[in-house]
Design a protein around this motif. Structure first.
Motif, PDB file in Angstrom:
ATOM      1  N   GLU A 272       0.829  -1.209   0.000  1.00  0.00           N
ATOM      2  CA  GLU A 272       0.000   0.000   0.000  1.00  0.00           C
ATOM      3  C   GLU A 272       0.865   1.261   0.000  1.00  0.00           C
ATOM      4  N   TYR A 273       1.929   1.255   0.775  1.00  0.00           N
ATOM      5  CA  TYR A 273       2.828   2.403   0.829  1.00  0.00           C
ATOM      6  C   TYR A 273       3.387   2.711  -0.563  1.00  0.00           C
ATOM      7  N   HIS A 274       3.800   1.684  -1.277  1.00  0.00           N
ATOM      8  CA  HIS A 274       4.356   1.917  -2.612  1.00  0.00           C
ATOM      9  C   HIS A 274       3.284   2.319  -3.615  1.00  0.00           C
ATOM     10  N   ARG A 275       2.078   1.803  -3.479  1.00  0.00           N
ATOM     11  CA  ARG A 275       0.975   2.278  -4.331  1.00  0.00           C
ATOM     12  C   ARG A 275       0.739   3.758  -4.084  1.00  0.00           C
ATOM     13  N   GLN A 276       0.690   4.145  -2.818  1.00  0.00           N
ATOM     14  CA  GLN A 276       0.481   5.549  -2.456  1.00  0.00           C
ATOM     15  C   GLN A 276       1.624   6.432  -2.938  1.00  0.00           C
ATOM     16  N   THR A 277       2.842   5.908  -2.915  1.00  0.00           N
ATOM     17  CA  THR A 277       3.999   6.676  -3.377  1.00  0.00           C
ATOM     18  C   THR A 277       3.871   7.003  -4.854  1.00  0.00           C
ATOM     19  N   LEU A 278       3.456   6.042  -5.668  1.00  0.00           N
ATOM     20  CA  LEU A 278       3.301   6.319  -7.101  1.00  0.00           C
ATOM     21  C   LEU A 278       2.217   7.364  -7.328  1.00  0.00           C
ATOM     22  N   ALA A 279       1.114   7.259  -6.623  1.00  0.00           N
ATOM     23  CA  ALA A 279       0.052   8.267  -6.751  1.00  0.00           C
ATOM     24  C   ALA A 279       0.581   9.643  -6.347  1.00  0.00           C
ATOM     25  N   TRP A 280       1.358   9.696  -5.263  1.00  0.00           N
ATOM     26  CA  TRP A 280       1.924  10.948  -4.769  1.00  0.00           C
ATOM     27  C   TRP A 280       2.861  11.574  -5.802  1.00  0.00           C
ATOM     28  N   LYS A 281       3.645  10.747  -6.477  1.00  0.00           N
ATOM     29  CA  LYS A 281       4.579  11.254  -7.491  1.00  0.00           C
ATOM     30  C   LYS A 281       3.835  11.898  -8.665  1.00  0.00           C
ATOM     31  N   CYS A 282       2.581  11.522  -8.854  1.00  0.00           N
ATOM     32  CA  CYS A 282       1.800  12.044  -9.982  1.00  0.00           C
ATOM     33  C   CYS A 282       0.949  13.260  -9.610  1.00  0.00           C
TER      34      CYS A 282
ATOM     35  N   GLU B   2      -8.050  -1.989 -10.672  1.00  0.00           N
ATOM     36  CA  GLU B   2      -7.220  -3.196 -10.568  1.00  0.00           C
ATOM     37  C   GLU B   2      -6.708  -3.400  -9.149  1.00  0.00           C
ATOM     38  N   ILE B   3      -6.384  -2.323  -8.451  1.00  0.00           N
ATOM     39  CA  ILE B   3      -5.985  -2.443  -7.046  1.00  0.00           C
ATOM     40  C   ILE B   3      -7.145  -2.992  -6.221  1.00  0.00           C
TER      41      ILE B   3
ATOM     42  N   THR C 260       5.519 -10.013  -2.335  1.00  0.00           N
ATOM     43  CA  THR C 260       6.920  -9.588  -2.353  1.00  0.00           C
ATOM     44  C   THR C 260       7.319  -9.077  -3.729  1.00  0.00           C
ATOM     45  N   HIS C 261       6.897  -9.779  -4.756  1.00  0.00           N
ATOM     46  CA  HIS C 261       7.194  -9.339  -6.122  1.00  0.00           C
ATOM     47  C   HIS C 261       6.553  -7.981  -6.410  1.00  0.00           C
ATOM     48  N   MET C 262       5.328  -7.785  -5.981  1.00  0.00           N
ATOM     49  CA  MET C 262       4.641  -6.511  -6.237  1.00  0.00           C
ATOM     50  C   MET C 262       5.335  -5.359  -5.515  1.00  0.00           C
ATOM     51  N   ILE C 263       5.808  -5.597  -4.306  1.00  0.00           N
ATOM     52  CA  ILE C 263       6.554  -4.557  -3.586  1.00  0.00           C
ATOM     53  C   ILE C 263       7.811  -4.200  -4.372  1.00  0.00           C
ATOM     54  N   GLU C 264       8.512  -5.203  -4.860  1.00  0.00           N
ATOM     55  CA  GLU C 264       9.719  -4.971  -5.670  1.00  0.00           C
ATOM     56  C   GLU C 264       9.377  -4.211  -6.946  1.00  0.00           C
ATOM     57  N   GLU C 265       8.297  -4.594  -7.600  1.00  0.00           N
ATOM     58  CA  GLU C 265       7.886  -3.949  -8.858  1.00  0.00           C
ATOM     59  C   GLU C 265       7.580  -2.471  -8.629  1.00  0.00           C
ATOM     60  N   TYR C 266       6.797  -2.186  -7.602  1.00  0.00           N
ATOM     61  CA  TYR C 266       6.492  -0.784  -7.305  1.00  0.00           C
ATOM     62  C   TYR C 266       7.735  -0.012  -6.895  1.00  0.00           C
ATOM     63  N   ALA C 267       8.582  -0.607  -6.056  1.00  0.00           N
ATOM     64  CA  ALA C 267       9.777   0.101  -5.594  1.00  0.00           C
ATOM     65  C   ALA C 267      10.664   0.489  -6.776  1.00  0.00           C
ATOM     66  N   ARG C 268      10.846  -0.435  -7.706  1.00  0.00           N
ATOM     67  CA  ARG C 268      11.679  -0.154  -8.888  1.00  0.00           C
ATOM     68  C   ARG C 268      11.070   0.979  -9.703  1.00  0.00           C
ATOM     69  N   HIS C 269       9.774   0.880  -9.968  1.00  0.00           N
ATOM     70  CA  HIS C 269       9.139   1.902 -10.803  1.00  0.00           C
ATOM     71  C   HIS C 269       8.968   3.227 -10.063  1.00  0.00           C
ATOM     72  N   ASN C 270       8.883   3.197  -8.745  1.00  0.00           N
ATOM     73  CA  ASN C 270       8.846   4.467  -8.013  1.00  0.00           C
ATOM     74  C   ASN C 270      10.185   5.192  -8.125  1.00  0.00           C
ATOM     75  N   GLY C 271      11.271   4.438  -8.272  1.00  0.00           N
ATOM     76  CA  GLY C 271      12.562   5.068  -8.549  1.00  0.00           C
ATOM     77  C   GLY C 271      12.541   5.771  -9.899  1.00  0.00           C
ATOM     78  N   HIS C 272      11.931   5.113 -10.890  1.00  0.00           N
ATOM     79  CA  HIS C 272      11.777   5.769 -12.196  1.00  0.00           C
ATOM     80  C   HIS C 272      10.920   7.029 -12.051  1.00  0.00           C
ATOM     81  N   ALA C 273       9.840   6.917 -11.290  1.00  0.00           N
ATOM     82  CA  ALA C 273       8.936   8.052 -11.095  1.00  0.00           C
ATOM     83  C   ALA C 273       9.660   9.228 -10.439  1.00  0.00           C
ATOM     84  N   ASP C 274      10.564   8.938  -9.503  1.00  0.00           N
ATOM     85  CA  ASP C 274      11.356  10.000  -8.871  1.00  0.00           C
ATOM     86  C   ASP C 274      12.114  10.813  -9.919  1.00  0.00           C
TER      87      ASP C 274
END
Length: 170
Positions: free
Chosen positions: A23-33, A109-110, A144-158
């Motif tokens: 959830e934290y990583h989902r919220q992070t992507l929304a925050w970046k947008c 989808e979430i 675990t995979h979804m956390i990794e997927e979001y974390a990687r893409h949140n780096g791109h979003a940064d």
């Protein structure tokens, strides 16, 4: 809309911890947008990469759909944005694509992901199987995979967000 990110509990059980980090990583992507126009959200700001914030959100909608619907439950509604002709269609945004549509699809989808995982134990096995081993996945592995997927893409979003308007943050 203001996204409120909640840090996961420091002393939770495993399930609560995994769901909290996802959830934290989902919220992070929304925050970046947040606070950007549709045009900015469609902008590929880190050349030569075609990645945009809207493309990342569309991609994560596809990823949520794949892992929590197709793999976990065996429900295969097909991709939202991708096709045989354009396997990376989630990243290929056009001037006709809107944030509202991308965000709504992602949140839908979430919602499916939360619903499909709700009644399962972490050790429950998926209906879908690994292409490489033929084995099913546990819900724990999917989380675990979804956390990794979001974390990687949140780096791109940064990086994209910083190039768009200079905004930085964790």
């Amino acid at each position: 809309m203001t996204t409120e990110r909640r840090e996961p509990a420091l002393n939770a059980d495993e399930r609560t911890m995994l769901e909290g980090w996802l959830e934290y990583h989902r919220q992070t992507l929304a925050w970046k947008c947040e606070g950007l126009t549709d045009e900015q959200l469609r902008t590929a700001a880190v050349e030569p990469s075609p990645l945009s914030l809207m493309g990342l959100v569309r991609h994560m909608a596809e990823v949520e759909r794949h892992w929590f619907r197709k793999v976990l439950t065996g429900d295969d509604p097909g991709p939202v944005y991708s096709s045989d002709a354009d396997p990376d269609g989630d990243f290929h945004v056009t001037g006709a694509d809107t944030w509202q549509d991308a965000y709504t699809t992602w949140q839908t989808e979430i919602g499916h992901a939360r619903h499909n995982a709700a009644g399962l134990a972490l050790d429950d096995l998926s209906r879908g199987r690994s292409r490489s081993t033929g084995e099913p996945f546990t819900l724990r592995w999917i989380y675990t995979h979804m956390i990794e997927e979001y974390a990687r893409h949140n780096g791109h979003a940064d990086l994209i967000r910083e190039r768009l308007d200079g905004a930085t943050g964790d």
